[in-house]
Write a protein that holds these residues in place. Structure first.
Motif, mmCIF file in Angstrom:
data_model
loop_
_atom_site.group_PDB
_atom_site.id
_atom_site.type_symbol
_atom_site.label_atom_id
_atom_site.label_comp_id
_atom_site.label_asym_id
_atom_site.label_seq_id
_atom_site.Cartn_x
_atom_site.Cartn_y
_atom_site.Cartn_z
ATOM 1 N N LEU A 161 -8.283 4.801 -4.698
ATOM 2 C CA LEU A 161 -7.920 3.405 -4.495
ATOM 3 C C LEU A 161 -9.201 2.641 -4.201
ATOM 4 C CD1 LEU A 161 -5.672 1.172 -3.739
ATOM 5 C CD2 LEU A 161 -6.156 1.868 -1.378
ATOM 6 N N LYS A 215 -6.139 9.644 -2.150
ATOM 7 C CA LYS A 215 -4.831 10.230 -1.893
ATOM 8 C C LYS A 215 -5.012 11.736 -1.747
ATOM 9 C CE LYS A 215 -0.102 10.560 -3.642
ATOM 10 N NZ LYS A 215 0.883 10.043 -4.633
ATOM 11 N N TYR A 257 0.166 3.996 -2.889
ATOM 12 C CA TYR A 257 0.002 5.429 -2.574
ATOM 13 C C TYR A 257 0.938 6.271 -3.438
ATOM 14 C CZ TYR A 257 -0.515 9.699 0.127
ATOM 15 O OH TYR A 257 -0.768 11.004 0.501
ATOM 16 N N ARG A 258 2.170 5.818 -3.570
ATOM 17 C CA ARG A 258 3.141 6.586 -4.355
ATOM 18 C C ARG A 258 2.758 6.606 -5.834
ATOM 19 N NH1 ARG A 258 7.812 4.873 -6.671
ATOM 20 N NH2 ARG A 258 7.851 2.927 -5.471
ATOM 21 N N GLY A 304 -10.136 4.328 -0.848
ATOM 22 C CA GLY A 304 -9.182 5.297 -0.342
ATOM 23 C C GLY A 304 -8.987 6.457 -1.290
ATOM 24 N N PHE A 342 0.819 -1.214 0.000
ATOM 25 C CA PHE A 342 0.000 0.000 0.000
ATOM 26 C C PHE A 342 0.852 1.263 0.000
ATOM 27 C CE2 PHE A 342 -3.274 -3.070 1.157
ATOM 28 C CZ PHE A 342 -4.279 -2.661 0.285
ATOM 29 N N ALA A 353 -0.545 4.112 5.157
ATOM 30 C CA ALA A 353 0.131 4.423 3.892
ATOM 31 C C ALA A 353 -0.140 5.857 3.450
ATOM 32 C CB ALA A 353 -0.306 3.452 2.809
ATOM 33 N N GLY A 354 -1.183 6.492 4.019
ATOM 34 C CA GLY A 354 -1.474 7.884 3.699
ATOM 35 C C GLY A 354 -2.863 8.150 3.166
ATOM 36 N N PHE A 355 -3.639 7.110 2.902
ATOM 37 C CA PHE A 355 -4.964 7.274 2.314
ATOM 38 C C PHE A 355 -5.993 7.707 3.355
ATOM 39 C CE2 PHE A 355 -2.948 4.061 -0.420
ATOM 40 C CZ PHE A 355 -3.225 4.560 -1.673
ATOM 41 N N THR A 377 -4.605 3.221 5.865
ATOM 42 C CA THR A 377 -4.516 4.608 6.347
ATOM 43 C C THR A 377 -3.083 4.975 6.710
ATOM 44 O OG1 THR A 377 -5.169 3.865 8.575
ATOM 45 C CG2 THR A 377 -6.899 4.705 7.138
#
Length: 232
Positions: free
Chosen positions: A123, A231, A114-115, A229, A110, A163-165, A161
């Protein structure tokens, strides 16, 4: 046929806000069903990746029969997704149906997704998860034999989450129960034809697995969930 909850792709694609020209990564694309649907109906470009050479071969064979315009919007690749690198901000949407369950290092996955996703990108993942009830020995043995690395819906959401989402998670256990029962009810009348083409032993084995799976779902050991998700 009794493993995969077969919601039509359109039930999920409505949540993606797909627009012509967007780029979609389909993780665990299988033989390309969702990729073909999205490219045809929404005019998006789909890059499908799967670890199975047989599935990718089927997808490529199907692709050759398409009209040129749609054929150009599809690309299929045999690869372990953890070995891939598509570059930062490469995709508008990342989509995966029931494939991450075999990946132990979900944190690494993940973080990569994200990247690879563009800012404000979407997502969408559906996957098998552990239910809240304790895991029985038969279910634990089945997971080990099937190389399944399952976590609870809550723990899965935490990985996404972290991971940043931003995330909306839904437990789809009731739908899972209904779909599995419907598929079993449809499969049982095919016994004679199936046994002639394959074997009675294989038929009985599939019925046993499906019946066990319904037991695990109904005792809340096993569930199915969706994760949407964004970003930020």
């Amino acid at each position: 046929m009794l493993l995969e909850p077969m919601f039509p792709p359109q039930e999920f694609c409505r949540q993606l806000g797909l627009r012509p020209g967007q780029r979609v990564l389909d993780v665990g694309c299988g033989s390309g069903g969702s990729a073909f649907f999205m490219s045809r109906l929404y005019g998006v470009h789909v890059h499908g990746v799967d670890i199975s050479s047989n599935m990718i071969d089927l997808a490529v064979q199907r692709q050759t029969h398409l009209r040129r315009a749609q054929r150009k919007r599809l690309q299929f690749e045999m690869r372990d997704i953890l070995d891939a690198d598509y570059g930062d901000c490469s995709f508008d949407v990342i989509y995966s149906r029931n494939s991450v369950l075999h990946i132990t290092n979900k944190e690494e996955l993940f973080a990569k997704l994200y990247r690879w996703l563009k800012p404000s990108g979407t997502l969408f993942v559906t996957d098998y998860c552990l239910g809240p009830a304790p895991t029985s020995r038969p279910f634990a043995d089945y997971m080990a034999k099937s190389s399944m690395s399952l976590v609870t819906v809550r723990d899965y959401g935490r990985v996404v989450t972290r991971a940043g989402f931003s995330l909306i998670a839904r437990d789809l256990g009731n739908e899972f129960d209904r779909i599995q029962q419907n598929e079993l009810d449809a499969f049982i009348p095919t016994q004679e034809a199936f046994a002639q083409e394959y074997s009675q032993e294989e038929f009985e084995g599939m019925v046993t697995v499906a019946t066990n799976k319904l037991t695990w779902i109904r005792t809340r050991q096993l569930t199915w969930a969706s994760f949407v998700g964004r970003k930020l």
